[in-house]
Write a protein that holds these residues in place. Structure first.
Motif: not given
Length: 274
Positions: A70-76
């Motif tokens: 949930x934290x890494x989703x969409x994080x570059x």
């Protein structure tokens, strides 16, 4: 092994057999011989630790958790780029390192760079997730981290060559890595920072006492005076005697020579002490 931590199994005879390999670090494990399974926690350069399970021989590996999805989703994130440069020291060794660029890296732009130095000294950076490197890169910095001489993962001689020679053995390796990064063309050599904790804090102190290349430094939980460390820390009287070949009153000159505080009058780099 060269920035990774693997899991092996071995019997009383024959060579150890690899169970879990790859460019990652196994942080913990549990074996169930009745079921023929091994569960383990592993981390990679772009993945914080998760739980996996495999056969005892390493086959049929499955990932069981995605704790930070949930934290890494969409994080570059910035993907580490490996490199090796020859050590300036004798011995024919290479210095192994990694560079993390800002996630929105643009060719042709010159970026400030931070050199991060690991603790130990007999530890190693490598193939696991470092949130501080990602947050620093996301703030617009190139992050450089290396395994200079004294690091684990490259053989016993490489690992022990800093004994009684902290700073002098390893600083040339760090500077060779800095030079390599600058040669890539995207680092502003007039905006260099250096940081590290524990032994990395020692090296930060040592570096700014021996060069003015860096514009800012942060030393974290550092060592600055080996003589006082011997009697005021939980490891000084054991670790210190091993690293310095004796007690401070036996090797006074050595303890003083390799203490960064000896060179404090040479330090011009702004330094934050944490």
């Amino acid at each position: 092994d060269q920035g990774s931590v693997h899991l092996y199994r071995t019997g009383t005879e024959g060579a150890p057999a690899l169970v879990v390999g790859g460019k990652r670090r196994v942080l913990d494990y549990s074996v169930n011989f009745d079921s023929g399974k091994v569960a383990f926690i592993a981390s990679g350069p772009l993945n914080p630790p998760d739980v996996y399970i495999s056969d005892l021989g390493g086959g049929n590996e499955r990932r069981l958790t995605s704790i930070n999805a949930d934290v890494l989703d969409g994080m570059k994130l910035g993907g580490p780029e490996e490199f090796c440069v020859p050590s300036p020291n004798d011995g024919g060794w290479d210095v192994h390192g990694w560079i993390v660029k800002p996630p929105n890296f643009e060719p042709g732009v010159k970026y400030p760079m931070v050199l991060a130095i690991h603790g130990g000294p007999h530890a190693m950076y490598g193939n696991s997730f470092f949130h501080e490197f990602q947050t620093t890169a996301a703030a617009g910095y190139v992050v450089l981290y290396t395994n200079p001489r004294g690091s684990q993962g490259y053989g016993e001689e490489f690992n022990s060559c800093t004994r009684m020679n902290w700073g002098e053995s390893d600083m040339p390796d760090l500077m060779a890595a800095v030079d390599y990064a600058i040669e890539q063309g995207y680092v502003d050599e007039n905006r260099l920072g250096v940081t590290g904790g524990s032994y990395g804090g020692f090296m930060t102190n040592w570096v700014i006492g021996h060069t003015d290349r860096f514009k800012a430094a942060i030393t974290d939980r550092c060592v600055s005076n080996f003589y006082s460390m011997y009697g005021t820390s939980d490891i000084g009287f054991t670790f210190g005697e091993y690293e310095w070949g004796g007690k401070p009153w036996e090797n006074r000159d050595l303890y003083v020579k390799y203490s960064p505080i000896t060179y404090v009058d040479r330090m011009t780099t702004p330094l934050l002490i944490v």
